[in-house]
Write an enzyme that holds these catalytic residues in place. Structure first.
Site, PDB file in Angstrom:
ATOM      1  N   SER A 160       3.548  46.391  37.790  1.00 45.80           N
ATOM      2  CA  SER A 160       3.750  47.057  36.506  1.00 45.80           C
ATOM      3  C   SER A 160       4.657  46.215  35.636  1.00 45.80           C
ATOM      4  O   SER A 160       5.374  45.344  36.111  1.00 45.80           O
ATOM      5  CB  SER A 160       4.397  48.408  36.735  1.00 45.80           C
ATOM      6  N   LYS A 161       4.575  46.538  34.361  1.00 45.94           N
ATOM      7  CA  LYS A 161       5.305  45.764  33.361  1.00 45.94           C
ATOM      8  C   LYS A 161       6.793  45.661  33.656  1.00 45.94           C
ATOM      9  O   LYS A 161       7.421  44.679  33.330  1.00 45.94           O
ATOM     10  CB  LYS A 161       5.153  46.455  32.007  1.00 45.94           C
ATOM     11  N   ARG A 162       7.345  46.699  34.264  1.00 43.58           N
ATOM     12  CA  ARG A 162       8.787  46.697  34.441  1.00 43.58           C
ATOM     13  C   ARG A 162       9.245  45.631  35.437  1.00 43.58           C
ATOM     14  O   ARG A 162      10.308  45.078  35.299  1.00 43.58           O
ATOM     15  CB  ARG A 162       9.280  48.083  34.865  1.00 43.58           C
ATOM     16  N   LYS A 163       8.397  45.359  36.434  1.00 42.22           N
ATOM     17  CA  LYS A 163       8.832  44.425  37.481  1.00 42.22           C
ATOM     18  C   LYS A 163       8.270  43.007  37.324  1.00 42.22           C
ATOM     19  O   LYS A 163       8.864  42.049  37.748  1.00 42.22           O
ATOM     20  CB  LYS A 163       8.433  44.963  38.850  1.00 42.22           C
TER      21      LYS A 163
END
Ligand code: GLU
Length: 465
Positions: A251-254
């Site tokens: 995901s974008k966060r990681k």
């Protein structure tokens, strides 16, 4: 004849890295079997459509060298390859299903659907359409003629076990009673994904549907559609979904998720594809570094592991560094030159390449190390080496000025001698010199850098302190 496809939806800035992975496997499978690999753009979700995404997706595929035989920009025997250009085809087929009794018109309004859904949830039932229109509307044409909005739904057969075989996962079963009467044509006249994907895969003679694991729950719906049309199913293979090293879904966060981000960082397409090839598959000789040709040769779909492989950017950086080191110097020079949009002189880049080749992991590591070759650095000697004692830079300047044969080894020798004579620790001495010349505490090898920079520039930098 093997025909595989990638079917991106232009609903994001560019292709998701997971989609690039799916494309790689489809490409490899087709090429291995001397088949064809096609791109079809699935742009039926008009609300999530992102302007310019299709063009970016195609150009990213090209940048990675995954060539395709047919696609929206190439055309081909089965054109058009953009779903929004195929609406007539979907309508014709939807009508056919209605006529055969496999689909029906539904005029229910959102409010009614919300209400039955709420009720079913409160009764702890699986929410699904209650077939009001199938049972009560005898002549749908009358309502259509009146201009009523409608959708077309699949009449999902009751009490059926739907079984399909997945090349990677074996037999997968679903109960039809858990499947809602799927919408096939939406009220805006566009088909749903399920409808369009089945019709297109069939009409485009796709033999192998290789896609991400997240589409497994959609597959029984597709099987029911193939059955309703009386068409044979393709072969299915659902690839593992890429995960962050902590096993959560990528995901974008990681991790950055768009393929173009990796190009912008100066990851090499070949290294990326090699890295992706190792997601869910391993080389029979446990090799880590191999090219696409070798992958094509050794790859078998059956050997893929269904469990989510970790997309570890640290490993990717390592692998990219390995690719950089294996790149011939003149090729690396051109890559760097083009990466920085031809802003820096090519001949100067040529000279610096041997100094940094072992040190950079991606092309964007180049400039932070080498900017001082192109631009005068800002120098701040406070807290560095001999600190603010400005007599040392002056002495270095005078010593360097005497050198006639401006070569790295001569420079190194003279500087060692000077450090000794001045009784300055080598570490402090060279740190002062390094920062004076490069502006940084970390730089490519200093003597060689000074040789490349030239006597005049080095003296100038020292005299300005
Ligand atoms: N349009 C779908 C996607 O965005 C394609 C899924 C499939 O391959 O069937 O991934």
């Amino acid at each position: 004849m093997v025909r595989t496809r990638i079917a991106p939806s232009p609903t994001g800035h560019d292709i998701h890295i997971g989609n690039l992975y799916t494309a790689l496997i489809n490409w490899t499978y087709a090429r291995k079997h001397n088949g064809q690999f096609i791109i079809r753009v699935e742009d039926t979700d008009r609300e999530r459509l992102v302007e310019g995404a299709e063009a970016r997706i195609l150009s990213t595929f090209k940048a990675f060298g995954l060539d395709y035989d047919e696609g929206p920009d190439l055309g081909g025997l089965y054109a058009p390859y953009r779903q929004s250009d195929r609406l007539k085809i979907y309508h014709k087929h939807a009508k056919e299903l209605v006529e055969k009794g496999h689909a029906y018109y539904c005029f229910c309004k959102k409010e009614r659907l919300d209400e039955i859904r709420k009720k079913q949830i409160s009764e702890k039932k699986i929410p699904r359409y209650d077939r009001y229109c199938l049972n009560n509307i005898k002549i749908p044409q009358e309502l259509i003629d009146k201009g009523e909005k409608y959708v077309i739904r699949l009449k999902v057969p009751e009490n059926r076990t739907i079984i399909f075989n997945d090349v990677i996962r074996g037999e997968i079963k679903f109960e039809s009673n858990n499947i809602d009467d799927q919408i096939l044509i939406k009220s805006d006249g566009y088909p749903t994904y399920h409808m369009a994907v089945v019709i297109d895969d069939y009409l485009m003679s796709i033999t192998h549907v290789i896609r991400a694991e997240e589409w497994i729950p959609s597959t029984p719906k597709h099987i029911l559609l193939y059955e309703a049309f009386g068409w044979p199913f393709p072969i299915y293979a659902h690839l593992p979904i890429l995960r962050n090293p902590d096993k959560s879904k990528l995901s974008k966060r990681k991790n950055p998720v768009f393929a173009s981000w990796y190009l912008e960082q100066g990851f090499l397409p070949k290294a990326m594809l090699n890295f992706l090839a190792l997601m869910g598959w391993s080389h029979p000789e446990q090799k880590e570094i191999f090219d696409l040709n070798e992958f094509k040769e050794k790859f078998e779909l059956e050997d893929m592991q269904p469990v989510g492989p970790a997309f570890d950017i640290v490993k990717l950086e390592w692998m990219n560094g390995e690719y950089i080191r294996r790149t011939p110097n003149d090729e690396l020079r051109t890559l760097i030159y083009e990466f920085y949009l031809k802003e820096y002189p090519e001949d100067l880049i040529t000279k610096t390449v041997p100094l940094i080749k072992e040190r950079i992991k991606k092309l964007s590591d180049y400039l932070p190390l080498c900017e001082f070759f192109f631009k005068e650095p800002e120098v701040d000697l406070s807290g560095v080496g001999t600190g603010r004692d400005l007599s040392l830079p002056q002495k270095i300047h005078d010593e360097l000025e005497k050198i006639e044969d401006w070569k790295a080894d001569v420079i190194g020798e003279k500087m060692q001698e000077l450090a000794k004579r001045e009784n300055v620790k080598a570490g402090d001495f060279f740190m002062t010199l390094r920062v004076a010349i490069t502006g940084k505490k970390i730089s490519p090898p200093l003597n060689e850098s000074m040789e490349i920079l030239g006597k005049e520039k080095c003296l100038e930098r020292l005299s300005k302190i």
